[in-house]
Design a protein around this motif. Structure first.
Motif, PDB file in Angstrom:
ATOM      1  N   PRO A  70      -2.177 -12.567   8.145  1.00 23.71           N
ATOM      2  CA  PRO A  70      -1.396 -11.355   7.876  1.00 23.71           C
ATOM      3  C   PRO A  70      -1.876 -10.530   6.694  1.00 23.71           C
ATOM      4  O   PRO A  70      -1.482  -9.381   6.568  1.00 23.71           O
ATOM      5  N   GLU A  71      -2.722 -11.079   5.821  1.00 26.62           N
ATOM      6  CA  GLU A  71      -3.210 -10.290   4.686  1.00 26.62           C
ATOM      7  C   GLU A  71      -4.726 -10.090   4.745  1.00 26.62           C
ATOM      8  O   GLU A  71      -5.207  -8.956   4.808  1.00 26.62           O
ATOM      9  N   VAL A 125       6.113  -3.985  -1.479  1.00 21.36           N
ATOM     10  CA  VAL A 125       6.165  -4.457  -0.097  1.00 21.36           C
ATOM     11  C   VAL A 125       5.061  -3.772   0.701  1.00 21.36           C
ATOM     12  O   VAL A 125       4.966  -2.539   0.722  1.00 21.36           O
ATOM     13  N   GLU A 126       4.225  -4.588   1.316  1.00 20.08           N
ATOM     14  CA  GLU A 126       3.183  -4.092   2.227  1.00 20.08           C
ATOM     15  C   GLU A 126       3.766  -4.109   3.635  1.00 20.08           C
ATOM     16  O   GLU A 126       4.280  -5.144   4.112  1.00 20.08           O
ATOM     17  N   HIS A 132      -4.016  -8.062  -4.871  1.00 24.82           N
ATOM     18  CA  HIS A 132      -3.856  -6.961  -3.925  1.00 24.82           C
ATOM     19  C   HIS A 132      -2.758  -6.012  -4.382  1.00 24.82           C
ATOM     20  O   HIS A 132      -2.921  -4.785  -4.353  1.00 24.82           O
ATOM     21  N   THR A 133      -1.624  -6.573  -4.832  1.00 22.96           N
ATOM     22  CA  THR A 133      -0.525  -5.733  -5.303  1.00 22.96           C
ATOM     23  C   THR A 133      -0.923  -4.959  -6.551  1.00 22.96           C
ATOM     24  O   THR A 133      -0.612  -3.767  -6.684  1.00 22.96           O
ATOM     25  N   GLY A 158       4.114  -4.444   7.505  1.00 24.58           N
ATOM     26  CA  GLY A 158       3.431  -5.180   8.553  1.00 24.58           C
ATOM     27  C   GLY A 158       3.343  -4.338   9.818  1.00 24.58           C
ATOM     28  O   GLY A 158       4.088  -3.382  10.004  1.00 24.58           O
ATOM     29  N   GLU A 159       2.414  -4.699  10.674  1.00 27.04           N
ATOM     30  CA  GLU A 159       2.289  -4.017  11.970  1.00 27.04           C
ATOM     31  C   GLU A 159       3.000  -4.842  13.045  1.00 27.04           C
ATOM     32  O   GLU A 159       4.019  -4.425  13.585  1.00 27.04           O
ATOM     33  N   ASP A 160       2.436  -6.013  13.348  1.00 25.41           N
ATOM     34  CA  ASP A 160       3.065  -6.881  14.342  1.00 25.41           C
ATOM     35  C   ASP A 160       3.700  -8.100  13.699  1.00 25.41           C
ATOM     36  O   ASP A 160       4.028  -9.068  14.389  1.00 25.41           O
ATOM     37  N   GLU A 161       3.852  -8.076  12.363  1.00 23.36           N
ATOM     38  CA  GLU A 161       4.464  -9.180  11.655  1.00 23.36           C
ATOM     39  C   GLU A 161       5.382  -8.627  10.573  1.00 23.36           C
ATOM     40  O   GLU A 161       5.375  -7.436  10.303  1.00 23.36           O
ATOM     41  N   PRO A 162       6.175  -9.475   9.947  1.00 24.40           N
ATOM     42  CA  PRO A 162       7.080  -8.976   8.897  1.00 24.40           C
ATOM     43  C   PRO A 162       6.329  -8.369   7.723  1.00 24.40           C
ATOM     44  O   PRO A 162       5.174  -8.707   7.452  1.00 24.40           O
TER      45      PRO A 162
END
Length: 328
Positions: free
Chosen positions: A197-198, A68-69, A37-38, A71-75
């Motif tokens: 989260p991903e 760094v991706e 993904h990165t 996050g919306e509701d997470e780190p």
């Protein structure tokens, strides 16, 4: 110790240097420091506001990099790599400090792929703590000779991918069709991984980027579709031409991702499609297959162990100390 440049996008020349740096680290450490993904984000860029790139350069050359991706509701989720020829100079620590200071409202977590001694030392010496594990499991698809990596292994017998009677007449198992199945797959993937989260956040652009990768093969992307056309479950396989650390360059397979719509969980579709994909990879003559599974997903670990997989390596996600460091 250099101060990283923090940016929302990378110039083409910088992106090329990052890819070269990542490959050098892979060859040295025996494990890829940046996820697929990165690497796609480095090659193609990221949607506006969704990611940050941290770059350390010396004499015009990239020697350290972090992605760094947001996050919306997470780190936020990050990865860090330092050129093997420039380690021990504080670049890893500088990058960790940079992603920590630049973190969103929910903080940041950083992956150490393969739990390499250098990455673990840098993280723990700076006060970061392990908060998540991602196991890498492997299984031989044919008998492996003693001289190959990992020593001798006997390939387990793969049962046929038989559907249970209660679902056999309700679904069709077939290959993914490019240009037809994208949205149906995305909908099911989002439902299957709603709390992941991903994986659960993949977009159409993410899928289309993977479709043009050299490894993409729709014939190894299996769907179970219902009479309404919705995807009930799927198994997407992948072939790594470089051996993925399991061989010295002979291609190996991967259980790339298996997903089951919540409405179809408990029907055995996940196991049946997993076997469908494994037999596809075996019949292609590949020596090994591997996969990633969250360390706390005990049900999935039991399933893969029952099929003949064993834990081979582990990625570790680290969380930082509470207070971000000051500017260097």
């Amino acid at each position: 110790m250099s101060t990283p440049l923090v940016t929302d996008d990378l110039a083409a020349a910088t992106a090329d240097q990052v890819l070269t740096l990542a490959e050098a680290a892979r060859r040295t450490d025996g494990v890829a420091p940046l996820s697929e993904h990165t690497l796609l984000r480095v090659r193609h860029g990221a949607p506006s506001g969704s990611a940050r790139f941290h770059v350390v350069s010396e004499d015009g050359r990239v020697v350290g990099f972090a992605f760094v991706e947001r996050g919306e509701d997470e780190p936020d989720s990050g990865e860090v790599v330092v050129d093997p020829a420039h380690r021990g100079r504080g670049h890893g620590t500088a990058l960790l400090h940079s992603v920590h200071r630049d973190a969103g409202a929910n903080g940041v977590r950083v992956w150490a792929h393969g739990r390499t001694p250098q990455a673990v030392a840098v993280a723990e010496e700076d006060g970061w703590r392990a908060v998540r594990e991602l196991h890498k499991m492997r299984m031989p698809l044919r008998d492996i000779a003693a001289e190959e990596k990992g020593g001798p292994r006997t390939a387990p017998e793969l049962p046929p991918p038989v559907l249970r009677p209660q679902v056999a007449d309700r679904v069709e198992v077939r290959a993914f069709v490019v240009g037809q199945d994208e949205q149906a797959w995305l909908d099911t993937n989002a439902r299957a991984f709603a709390h992941h989260p991903e994986q659960g956040r993949l977009t159409l652009d993410d899928l289309l980027q993977r479709e043009v990768e050299d490894w993409f093969d729709p014939n190894g992307f299996f769907l179970a579709t219902g009479k309404d056309g919705r995807v009930a479950a799927y198994h997407w396989t992948k072939v790594h031409a470089d051996g993925a650390g399991l061989t010295d360059g002979e291609p190996v397979g991967e259980v790339y991702v298996v997903g089951v719509d919540p409405q179809w969980q408990g029907t055995g579709l996940g196991r049946a499609l997993t076997l469908e994909g494994l037999r596809h990879l075996r019949d292609a003559g590949l020596p090994w297959v591997h996969l990633y599974v969250d360390g706390d997903n005990e049900a999935a670990v039991r399933l893969y162990t029952s099929l003949g997989f064993e834990i081979w390596d582990t990625d570790v996600m680290y969380a930082p100390p509470e207070e971000p460091p000051g500017e260097e």
